[in-house]
Design a protein around this motif. Structure first.
Motif, PDB file in Angstrom:
ATOM      1  N   PHE A   1    -136.033 -21.891  77.607  1.00 35.65           N
ATOM      2  CA  PHE A   1    -136.784 -21.711  77.353  1.00 35.65           C
ATOM      3  C   PHE A   1    -137.637 -22.506  77.598  1.00 35.65           C
ATOM      4  N   ASP A   2    -137.812 -24.089  77.059  1.00 35.97           N
ATOM      5  CA  ASP A   2    -138.035 -25.480  76.932  1.00 35.97           C
ATOM      6  C   ASP A   2    -139.466 -25.510  76.342  1.00 35.97           C
ATOM      7  N   ALA A   3    -138.679 -24.538  75.297  1.00 36.51           N
ATOM      8  CA  ALA A   3    -139.914 -24.755  73.807  1.00 36.51           C
ATOM      9  C   ALA A   3    -140.635 -26.088  73.809  1.00 36.51           C
ATOM     10  N   ASP A   4    -142.295 -25.515  73.337  1.00 35.85           N
ATOM     11  CA  ASP A   4    -142.335 -27.235  72.960  1.00 35.85           C
ATOM     12  C   ASP A   4    -142.480 -27.193  72.074  1.00 35.85           C
ATOM     13  N   MET A   5    -142.867 -25.839  70.891  1.00 38.82           N
ATOM     14  CA  MET A   5    -142.377 -26.105  69.046  1.00 38.82           C
ATOM     15  C   MET A   5    -142.365 -25.098  69.008  1.00 38.82           C
TER      16      MET A   5
ATOM     17  N   MET B   1    -131.451 -32.111  70.308  1.00 37.19           N
ATOM     18  CA  MET B   1    -131.015 -31.529  71.770  1.00 37.19           C
ATOM     19  C   MET B   1    -132.493 -31.261  72.358  1.00 37.19           C
ATOM     20  N   MET B   2    -133.595 -31.611  71.398  1.00 36.87           N
ATOM     21  CA  MET B   2    -134.943 -31.650  71.554  1.00 36.87           C
ATOM     22  C   MET B   2    -135.663 -32.234  71.267  1.00 36.87           C
ATOM     23  N   LYS B   3    -135.683 -33.258  71.735  1.00 35.18           N
ATOM     24  CA  LYS B   3    -136.243 -34.733  70.873  1.00 35.18           C
ATOM     25  C   LYS B   3    -137.572 -34.865  70.422  1.00 35.18           C
ATOM     26  N   ASP B   4    -138.136 -34.365  71.382  1.00 39.16           N
ATOM     27  CA  ASP B   4    -139.783 -34.598  72.187  1.00 39.16           C
ATOM     28  C   ASP B   4    -140.775 -33.368  71.357  1.00 39.16           C
ATOM     29  N   ILE B   5    -139.656 -32.148  70.842  1.00 37.95           N
ATOM     30  CA  ILE B   5    -140.592 -31.112  70.724  1.00 37.95           C
ATOM     31  C   ILE B   5    -141.635 -31.969  69.121  1.00 37.95           C
TER      32      ILE B   5
END
Ligand code: SAM
Length: 370
Positions: A225-229, A270-274
């Motif tokens: 989903f490419d979540a930001d948070m 997996m999502m280093k910058d969220i």
């Protein structure tokens, strides 16, 4: 023999079966997982924490989620809505104490009255803080036009937990009617993203009927989903909800806590910058729960700045912590605790999701090319 945990962790993206294995790590392997996620947090985010002053502005809810203490059907609860003045005073407290942002959260209501009220409050909060306070909303499912209105009025982040990405499980923990429609929740998330919000989602961990495969699927959903948070936390039973009848089937609290830390650690890898929230529900299980989450990957804390006399009525689950603190108590307690996690609170900054900035730049580049 399959790959060892250390080998799997050499990569930073995982298949579902890798995730199932990683979620079951114990002992030295678990310690290795947490070391890896801490290093990644340190490298990409730094040892930093940003505040979102949480205003739980109403516990009136039109939904009947089977797990939630403020569900419409719970009659053992005093319902409240803060006045505009109380909400604005809480926002002012956050601004004067240099919290970069606030989060406005409530039960889920859809009406013209709510739309206009939130819109008006957003304008006033921006005004009283000279546009300096960042604003996250968490007001549930709404029509796209409503999200757009609130975005135009100054909200720039929205948190809507999907709760579980397994549709079958979602149906077991909600009534089966049009008000609790899994597809609509997904559509809402898409709409928020398209409008331009920094979009956050998340799940509860340790729900009855939930499997490790479900949790692995949840992590994959957040990536795709490419979540930001992300805000995810342990499910904690509430005596006045229908799911209490399944309390005997639950994992012990300590295991739900541990699984939540593993979910946070894996998501950070997996999502280093969220942005990842250290959920208050962690503290209901372990007094140092949020600090532990910060050490292994979380970077956002939501100090409760709701006026004290209402807090007892926003009980989503049993033993919710800090319901009798004041906003000032909450702040000094958090400063001491975050110091224990060797992290630094960054005052006066929004602490936006770096992932969002990159995603937005990508969209712009694609538009220019297209
Ligand atoms: N109604 C809005 C929504 O659904 O997004 C915001 C308020 S809702 C009470 C906030 C979150 O509380 C939900 O997304 C849910 O994950 C969490 N929650 C509710 N009951 C819970 C429980 N028993 N244990 C842990 N978390 C719970």
């Amino acid at each position: 023999m399959g790959e060892s945990v250390k080998d799997i962790l050499k990569a930073d993206d995982f298949s579902k079966s890798d995730l199932v294995k990683l979620l079951q790590t114990e002992g030295e392997d678990k310690a290795f997982l947490f070391r890896r996620s801490s290093e990644i947090k340190e490298k990409y985010i730094g040892n930093k924490v940003w505040f979102r002053g949480l205003v739980e502005f109403s516990n009136v809810c039109g939904k009947d989620c089977l797990y939630c203490g403020i569900r419409k059907g719970n009659k053992n609860l005093k319902r409240y809505s803060l006045t505009d003045d109380e909400i604005l005073a809480a926002a002012r407290f956050a601004w004067e104490n240099r919290y970069g942002s606030i989060a406005l959260q409530s039960g889920e209501m859809e009406s013209r009255y709510i739309t206009d009220r939130v819109e008006n409050l957003l304008h006033k909060i921006k005004e009283l803080s000279n546009g300096e306070l960042g604003i996250t909303l968490s007001v549930g499912e709404q029509e796209s036009e409503v999200y757009q209105k609130w975005f135009n009025a100054g909200a720039h982040r929205y948190l809507l937990r999907v709760e579980s990405t397994n549709e079958e499980l979602y149906r077991k923990i909600h009534p089966n009617d049009h008000k609790h429609d899994f597809r609509r929740r997904l559509d809402c998330l898409k709409n928020l993203q398209e409008i331009g919000y920094q979009t956050g989602t998340g799940v509860m961990i340790g729900l009855p009927f939930q499997t490790i495969e479900d949790l692995a699927g949840d992590l994959i959903f957040m990536r795709d989903f490419d979540a930001d948070m992300c805000g995810m936390g342990p499910y904690i039973e509430h005596a006045d909800t229908p799911l209490i009848e399944h309390a005997g089937k639950l994992l012990p609290l300590k295991e739900r806590f541990d699984l939540t830390l593993k979910m946070i650690a894996l998501l950070r890898i997996m999502m280093k910058d969220i942005n990842i929230v250290a959920a208050t529900a962690l503290q209901a299980i372990d007094p140092l729960g949020r600090e532990k989450a910060i050490k292994i990957g979380a970077n956002i804390i939501m100090p409760n700045i709701t006026p004290g006399r209402y807090r007892d009525s926003y009980k989503l689950y049993d033993n919710k912590p800090c319901t009798d603190d004041s906003a000032e108590d909450c702040q000094s307690c958090l400063e001491a605790r975050i110091g224990m996690a060797d992290a630094e609170i960054i005052y006066g900054e929004w602490g936006d999701s770096q992932h969002f900035d990159k995603r937005r730049n990508n969209i712009t580049v694609k538009r220019h090319r297209g």
